[in-house]
Enzyme design. Structure first.
Site, PDB file in Angstrom:
ATOM      1  N   ASP A   8      27.176   0.103  -8.782  1.00 39.54           N
ATOM      2  CA  ASP A   8      26.853   0.563 -10.621  1.00 39.54           C
ATOM      3  C   ASP A   8      27.917   1.614 -10.117  1.00 39.54           C
ATOM      4  OD1 ASP A   8      25.967   1.404 -13.006  1.00 39.54           O
ATOM      5  OD2 ASP A   8      25.140   3.481 -12.230  1.00 39.54           O
ATOM      6  N   HIS A  18       0.362  -1.566  -0.277  1.00 41.89           N
ATOM      7  CA  HIS A  18      -0.059   0.227   0.067  1.00 41.89           C
ATOM      8  C   HIS A  18       0.739   0.995  -0.263  1.00 41.89           C
ATOM      9  CE1 HIS A  18      -2.881  -2.850   1.478  1.00 41.89           C
ATOM     10  NE2 HIS A  18      -3.675  -1.733   1.286  1.00 41.89           N
TER      11      HIS A  18
END
Length: 301
Positions: A112, A63
């Site tokens: 990364d 949610h």
């Protein structure tokens, strides 16, 4: 998605951690600000924040929640970098998935940025360290199962003309909350009968007494006046919470005259006679109401 409309709006917190395993040479490059892609941690922190905000879009059953506070910090270890995330939210569901996503995305961003200088990178140890709010806090409200009694106040039910539903529902909710329902009775809408039964249970030191029925504006709605006359201390905050919770679901909640308060070491709460009203009122006050027993015994807050 799971229905969370019955949950209380509370403060939710969560802490999570993730690790990046890298070489000592890589750590030296980070400390000396010599990475080819520039500053490492500011970018990783920003990536973590973005990841947290996008969690409901990534996890189908998650949610959306308001992220009222979030912080991501970094530290060096002997084997690499540790990422610690902390978050707070005031809402109906927890924020643990958001903080877990945040540290995971921050780890991926670090991966990364470090991959040009380190081919042995590894992400691991992603775990939730702590969460508070909601069901995870229930144990703090009572150390042992509280004893409870349910009193159905209804002329028609006492006469056998109508089946009780709200009283049985209250029993079920209490049992699901690990409370012991030690007594259950049905009486007519008569002040003396209601008072007599409540005082009997008080004398037996039953911790919590819940009545159902007689809280409206009908000519035979006598429960509120019956209970009000024998209360030693009022607990208006309990009924304020019930009406506020109900008002967010139906405008009829404002018609409730429910009262709550203590006699000796027992807490009495009057609940509506409708099943929806009783259920919503219980959802509004369980489990926090169980803390009242400790206060009535002199244990403070």
């Amino acid at each position: 998605m799971r229905d969370i409309t019955s949950k209380q709006i509370t403060l939710r917190t969560a802490r999570a951690v993730a690790s990046i395993f890298c070489s000592t040479e890589t750590i030296s490059l980070i400390k000396n600000n010599e990475l080819p892609k520039g500053n490492l941690f500011d970018v990783a922190r920003a990536a973590g924040f973005l990841g947290a905000k996008l969690t409901p879009q990534l996890l189908p059953h998650c949610h959306p929640v308001n992220i009222d506070s979030m912080d991501i910090s970094f530290s060096f270890s002997k084997t690499g970098i540790e990422i610690l995330g902390e978050a707070k939210s005031i809402g109906r569901t927890g924020i643990e998935m958001e903080i877990l996503t945040a540290v995971s995305i921050a780890a991926l961003e670090i991966y990364d940025m470090l991959k040009p200088v380190d081919t042995q990178l590894e992400i691991g140890n992603i775990k939730l360290l702590q969460k508070t709010g909601g069901k995870s806090d229930r144990k703090k409200y009572f150390s042992t199962s509280p004893s409870c009694a349910v009193l159905v106040c209804s002329d028609s039910t006492a006469a056998g003309k109508r089946e009780d539903k709200s009283g049985l529902l209250i029993k079920s909710i209490l049992q699901q909350a690990n409370a012991k329902v030690v007594a259950y009775e049905i009486v007519g809408d008569d002040k003396e009968l209601i008072q007599k039964q409540v005082l009997k249970w008080v004398a037996e030191d039953i911790h919590f007494i819940f009545t159902t029925g007689g809280t409206g504006l009908g000519p035979r709605d006598n429960t509120v006046s019956a209970v009000s006359e024998i209360l030693e201390r009022d607990a208006d905050g309990i009924t304020e919470a019930m009406r506020n919770f109900g008002q967010m679901r139906t405008p009829m909640a404002m018609m409730s005259r429910a009262v709550a308060g203590s006699i000796a070491h027992s807490l009495i709460v009057t609940l509506p006679g409708s099943t929806d009203g009783a259920r919503e009122s219980m959802e509004a006050i369980i489990p926090g109401i169980f803390h009242a027993r400790k206060m009535m015994k002199g244990g403070g807050h």
